[in-house]
Every structure is written in C-alpha cells, then in structure tokens.
Design an enzyme around this catalytic site. Structure first.
Site, short mmCIF file in Angstrom:
data_model
loop_
_atom_site.label_atom_id
_atom_site.label_comp_id
_atom_site.label_asym_id
_atom_site.label_seq_id
_atom_site.Cartn_x
_atom_site.Cartn_y
_atom_site.Cartn_z
N HIS A 109 0.87 -1.18 0.00
CA HIS A 109 0.00 0.00 0.00
C HIS A 109 0.91 1.23 0.00
O HIS A 109 1.97 1.21 0.65
CB HIS A 109 -0.82 0.08 1.31
CG HIS A 109 -2.17 -0.57 1.27
ND1 HIS A 109 -2.74 -1.12 2.41
CD2 HIS A 109 -3.10 -0.71 0.29
CE1 HIS A 109 -3.93 -1.60 2.10
NE2 HIS A 109 -4.19 -1.36 0.83
N CYS A 159 -2.18 2.91 9.30
CA CYS A 159 -3.26 1.99 8.92
C CYS A 159 -4.40 2.02 9.93
O CYS A 159 -5.54 1.74 9.59
CB CYS A 159 -2.73 0.56 8.82
SG CYS A 159 -1.38 0.34 7.67
N1 ARG Z 1 -3.98 -7.01 6.68
C1 ARG Z 1 -4.37 -5.78 6.04
C2 ARG Z 1 -4.34 -5.95 4.53
O1 ARG Z 1 -3.48 -6.60 4.03
C3 ARG Z 1 -3.48 -4.67 6.48
C4 ARG Z 1 -3.91 -3.32 5.97
C5 ARG Z 1 -2.99 -2.23 6.38
N2 ARG Z 1 -3.52 -0.95 6.12
C6 ARG Z 1 -2.90 0.03 5.46
N3 ARG Z 1 -3.46 1.18 5.42
N4 ARG Z 1 -1.77 -0.16 4.83
O2 ARG Z 1 -5.19 -5.44 3.84
#
Ligand code: ARG
Length: 261
Positions: free
Chosen positions: A157, A251
C-alpha cells in the site's frame, strides 16, 4: 479508528501476515489504546467505529474510505476476506452528516493507497488498486491525482512507503517505487526526506502527521532523527503486535481531512 477487539491473523493477504504465528490480542489492544491516547493528548479528537467479529483487519480503519472536506468515498476491498468491511464501515459514514457519500465503483482501499497532500492526492498502484481507481478519485474529489507505481510486495500500500508531513513535505522510501514514480517524486518533492529500507521495514513511513507532530513507529530511529532535524516533533509508538497484520500507526487511523478554504 476501530478498536482491535477482533484482531487476529487467520489469513495472509500481504507478506507480513503469517496465520501460524501467534497474535497477542491483549497486547495489540494496549498498543492501540496508547496510540489513541497520544493522538488525543496532542489535540486530536478520535471517533471509533465498532469492529465486527470475523473481520480481523477492521482495525486498519485507514482502508475504509477517503474523506476530504465533508466528501467521502467509501472503500471497495480487493480481497474477499476484507470485502464485508466495506458495508460495515459504510454504515458508520452513512450515519454522519456528510456533503457527499459514495461507494467506490473501482477497487479502492481508502487511505491505504491514497494520500491527501493539499493541492493533490498521491496514489499508489500495483498491488491493491488500479489506474481506473485513480481516475475515479480524481473525478470524485476534483483534485489532481499523481499515480505512483509500487514494485515491492512488502510495501503493498502507498502508506507503507510514503507519508505526507505537511502540505508540501513528504517522506518516502525510494526502493518501493518504480523508476518512473521515483522521477515524479523527485520532480514534485525535491526536498523530501528519503527514508532507508530499515526505517521503511519498521513501518516508520506508516505514520500520521498533523504538520507538526508525527506519530510513527518507534523502531524507525533514522527517520525519527531526520524528522527532528527538519523541525517536526516525532511521537514514537510501539505497534509491533498490529504489524503482524501488516499494518502500523497510519493503517489504524482514517483522517477526516478538512482542507483550508
Ligand atoms: N492485513 C491488512 C491488509 O493486508 C493490512 C492493511 C494495512 N492498512 C494500510 N493502510 N496499509 O489489507
């Protein structure tokens, strides 16, 4: 923010997640409570969305939407495991007074891949959302979107590899981006802080800045020093337990942006 009452790692949708490794939920809860308390102590008001059983990643509320100036575009998650979070979060937005609220038509994980940077929105592409999602966000908010290609699955991300510190300053880890994206970043942000791989792996770039205080993982010691040098006030936080889900400070926090008129 969404309390990690149901946090666990039962599936793996990013390289950080290992369903075989134990998760200490009590520890995750206390780390999360400390983050919330620190945000409040620094003058930020925090609202919470109730988590739901069976949706262990709801704690990562940043993925639920993009909210700028009373307009909200709520998420459409990439993986089936997280898709029911969309309606769960949407119900919360629908109960608020917003000028405009829509559900994204394209795959869109909110502030995971989209960062409001004052004059523009910075957007990641490559792992979760697509170029079509960038076009949708540009249309919805009427702000230019700068598309940046992510190339390292550990930084799946945008918010794991780049953070906005104020409307003109960013910090990022160049190794997470394609050569073209690196060029674009160099052109638009010649004074950016370039973080090391070690700081990025500590989730140091997964931080929240109010333009002065920067809430970030305590392990990102190089970045913490660089921020101090630039006149920011780092607020280090331990997010080690939530990192087992592949997330950090940012996150866990969806920002409700209210840009200056
Ligand atoms: N386990 C989640 C996923 O893979 C973690 C998300 C993390 N959030 C972020 N904003 N990067 O989607």
């Amino acid at each position: 923010m969404c309390r990690p009452d149901h946090f666990e790692v039962t599936y793996a949708i990013n390289p950080w997640m290992d369903p075989a490794a134990p998760v200490d939920r009590a520890r995750a809860l206390s780390q999360w409570e400390i983050l919330r308390a620190l945000l409040e102590q620094h003058g930020h008001s925090v609202e919470t969305v109730p988590g739901e059983p069976g949706l262990p990643d709801m704690v990562f509320a940043a993925n639920s939407a993009i909210v700028i100036g009373g307009r909200a575009l709520s998420a459409r998650f990439a993986h089936p495991e997280r898709q029911p979070e969309g309606p769960a979060f949407h119900r919360w937005f629908a109960a608020r007074e917003l000028r405009e609220l829509s559900v994204a038509a394209e795959t869109n994980e909110g502030e995971g891949d989209f960062t409001f940077a004052g004059e523009r929105i910075l957007a990641g592409v490559g792992f979760r959302c697509t170029a079509a999602a960038h076009a949708e966000v540009q249309r919805f908010f009427g702000l230019p979107v700068l598309s940046l290609e992510l190339i390292d699955p550990r930084f799946y991300h945008l918010d794991t590899a780049l953070m906005c510190l104020d409307e003109t300053t960013i910090a990022y880890y160049p190794g997470a981006f394609s050569p073209r994206a690196r060029e674009a970043l160099a052109v638009h942000y010649p004074d950016a802080i370039q973080a090391t791989e070690a700081d990025a792996l500590s989730f140091g770039l997964n931080g929240v800045s109010d333009g002065r205080h920067v809430f970030l993982d305590q392990g990102a010691t190089g970045l913490i020093a660089a921020l101090r040098e630039r006149g920011f006030e780092p607020v280090p936080v331990d997010m080690s337990e939530l990192r087992k889900g592949g997330g950090g400070v940012k996150c866990c926090v969806l920002e409700l942006h209210t840009p200056r008129p």
